[in-house]
Design an enzyme around this catalytic site. Structure first.
Site, PDB file in Angstrom:
ATOM      1  N   LYS A 189      43.774  35.752  34.232  1.00 26.54           N
ATOM      2  CA  LYS A 189      42.196  36.196  34.370  1.00 26.54           C
ATOM      3  C   LYS A 189      42.530  37.740  33.675  1.00 26.54           C
ATOM      4  CE  LYS A 189      39.996  33.868  37.102  1.00 26.54           C
ATOM      5  NZ  LYS A 189      39.366  32.910  36.330  1.00 26.54           N
ATOM      6  N   SER A 194      38.508  28.777  32.106  1.00 29.84           N
ATOM      7  CA  SER A 194      37.874  30.031  32.531  1.00 29.84           C
ATOM      8  C   SER A 194      38.021  31.104  31.498  1.00 29.84           C
ATOM      9  CB  SER A 194      37.928  30.390  33.798  1.00 29.84           C
ATOM     10  OG  SER A 194      39.560  30.960  33.941  1.00 29.84           O
TER      11      SER A 194
END
Lengths: 143, 430
Positions: A101, A64
């Protein structure tokens, strides 16, 4: 039948060989033009890890964050205890999961963004506790 | 530049980690938060650490796992093998951070240190303590408690209350505090540093039940019943420092490597492997301390928790002709000693190699009859130590150490997150 003999070779000078001896004292080393400019070699440990007690290595599972150059299997240099600011890549604890993230704030809310279009940003609901495990400073990506 | 210290009298802080082993595990596994968790000793035998939730279930320290099997199942208690590699590294990190707060720190155990705060320019000690706590937590994830007082013994009192009292919030400063007497009153006599179960019984018999009463006991009485050591402790309770910080640990007089086996050993061959391995490890430690062993004791035990099985305990002392640091030499003598006491027909649970007396390495005097080439031996041992330091202990071993099948079990050990390139914490990019 030829006789086999083992010949021993001395590695140290045999008595009789004389090593030349300097008769006058020589200053250690030679006068080098670089003398005044000598620096220590680049030490990645010292450059990349400024707080060793608070620095940890982790390994990435998933894709991701590929847009940030963080790929599956890469290792990250993470520092704990650093003040978190919007825009930093962090390791966050969400629902007991450790995720990598980018931390952003939107209208007073915390948002965890990915850099792969396959993944939507995660908005942290009001009241939910977001824990920042550490801030990612470098990614180690073998080519 | 001169500064006037705001704290001229003696000031000591005791900082210790809360439920250290469990806390280490939780840093790398947030799923353990709030869940009853215990850490088990070598061979997953006994509980050596508990989370607060596990304590609340009534699980006590050192209880063997098999005794709480039902509790574990019913409450889904997480039972982990000890990961000493990890705990050792986390401990070093905590201590490194604490060293930023004072130049004088005495490490008391793997998870606690005394800090000398005397003369430091910090007008608000409580705030300093809070800062220590917050910094350690932020940088390592480990929660600690801080107790500050004029003496070590009082700092321990403060630390314990800091941990237990919600109001304290993890930090308690007793220096110049109006609450000192209250704190002492709330400390049971057995919780005072230096009072063991025997002294506690004695004190209670004389109606001394808490630290305040102990503090106020007459000197003559204390000296008579608890010796000068007890008197020192009582003076410390009164705020008079008697126990200085030990900044350099005293050299250990003796050294021991003793472990229980993953599965019981019954043959001499396997026992020789185990003893050789322990001897190698112990001798390595001796070299690290720059000392030499003068004698060894081998100990052998069957499992005392299985009284139905035939029991055998024995030990053998062997004096060396010359003090030595050489592993092959020590292995040879350890095996000789072992053969004197090994008896077939028993299921041995534990063995140990102990050096009762060590001397500094420069005191090794070769006897006239010494057949060993000491220089060559030293070169060999240095090479072995260097390889082991770089590549880990298991890369290079002496032949006598064998196949290691009897090594301690670590069935549920977590990865060595901070020391192994291949065992790093995994984070999800998902």
């Amino acid at each position: 039948m030829p006789k086999h003999r083992i010949q021993l070779v001395a590695l140290s000078p045999a008595p009789g060989d004389l090593l030349p001896l300097f008769l006058s004292r020589v200053p250690a080393g030679f006068p080098s033009p670089a003398e005044d400019y000598v620096e220590g070699r680049i030490d990645l440990n010292r450059l990349l890890i400024r707080k060793p007690a608070a620095t940890f290595l982790v390994q990435v599972v998933g894709d991701s964050m590929e847009g940030d150059g963080i790929h599956e299997g890469d290792r990250l240099i993470v520092v704990k205890g650093k003040r978190v600011r919007a825009g930093m890549v962090v390791i966050a604890v969400l629902n007991s999961d450790l995720m990598v993230k980018r931390y952003q704030t939107r209208g007073g809310r915390a948002v965890l963004e990915s850099s792969n279009p396959k993944y939507k940003p995660l908005e942290i609901p009001d009241g939910a506790e977001l824990e920042i495990w550490g801030v990612v400073e470098y990614v180690i990506h073998p080519l | 530049m001169l500064f006037t210290p705001s704290n001229p009298g003696s000031i000591v802080a005791l900082v210790d980690c809360n439920n250290f082993y469990v806390s280490c595990e939780r840093v790398f596994n947030p799923m353990l938060e709030g869940v009853p968790t215990v850490v088990l000793s070598n061979n997953d035998g006994c509980v050596v650490a508990r989370s607060e939730e596990a304590k609340a279930l009534g699980i006590r320290m050192t209880v063997p796992l098999f005794k709480i099997k039902d509790l574990v199942k019913v409450h889904n208690v997480q039972a982990l093998s000890s990961n000493y590699t990890l705990y050792g590294d986390m401990s070093a990190r905590v201590m490194e951070i604490l060293s930023q707060f004072t130049p004088e720190r005495e490490q008391y155990s793997i998870d606690e240190s005394f800090l000398n705060l005397t003369g430091l320019p910090c007008p608000d000690l409580t705030e300093y303590g809070r800062e220590m706590r917050a910094t350690v937590r932020a940088c390592t994830g480990i929660p600690v408690s801080v107790g500050i007082a004029e003496t070590k013994t009082l700092a321990k009192v403060a630390n314990r209350l800091a941990k237990k009292s919600r109001k304290a919030g993890g930090t308690l400063n007793l220096v110049g505090s109006p609450y000192v007497e209250e704190a002492l009153k709330r400390t049971a006599v057995e919780d005072v540093w230096g009072v063991g179960p025997q002294y506690a019984k004695l004190l209670r018999r004389h109606r001394i039940e808490n630290a305040l009463q102990l503090r106020d006991a007459p000197d003559a009485w204390v000296k008579q019943h608890m010796t000068i050591v007890g008197l020192r402790m009582v003076h410390e309770l009164r705020g008079i420092p008697c126990i200085p910080l030990e900044l350099a640990p005293p050299p250990k007089k003796g050294l021991c490597v003793s472990r229980s086996f993953g599965h019981p050993i019954e043959t001499l061959v396997e026992m020789e492997e185990a003893v050789a391995t322990y001897a190698a490890r112990a001798t390595g430690k001796v070299r690290k301390e720059k000392r030499a062993a003068t004698s060894l004791v081998i100990t052998l035990e069957t499992n005392p928790f299985k009284p139905a099985e035939p029991q055998y305990f024995n030990s053998y002392l062997l004096e060396f002709p010359t003090p030595t640091q050489s592993t092959p030499e020590v292995i040879h003598m350890a095996l000789e000693a072992l053969r004197k006491i090994f008896r077939p027909g028993y299921k041995y649970k534990r063995a140990g190699v102990l050096f009762p007396e060590l001397v500094p390495e420069d005191q090794v005097q070769a006897s006239l009859f010494d057949l060993v080439d000491r220089d060559r031996s030293r070169t060999l041992m240095t090479a072995v130590d260097q390889v082991q330091k770089k590549q880990g202990r298991n890369i290079l071993a002496f032949a006598a150490q064998g196949s290691q099948r009897w090594q301690t079990r670590f069935e549920h050990r977590t990865p060595r997150y901070t020391t192994r390139w291949d065992e790093l914490l995994r984070v999800k990019a998902a």
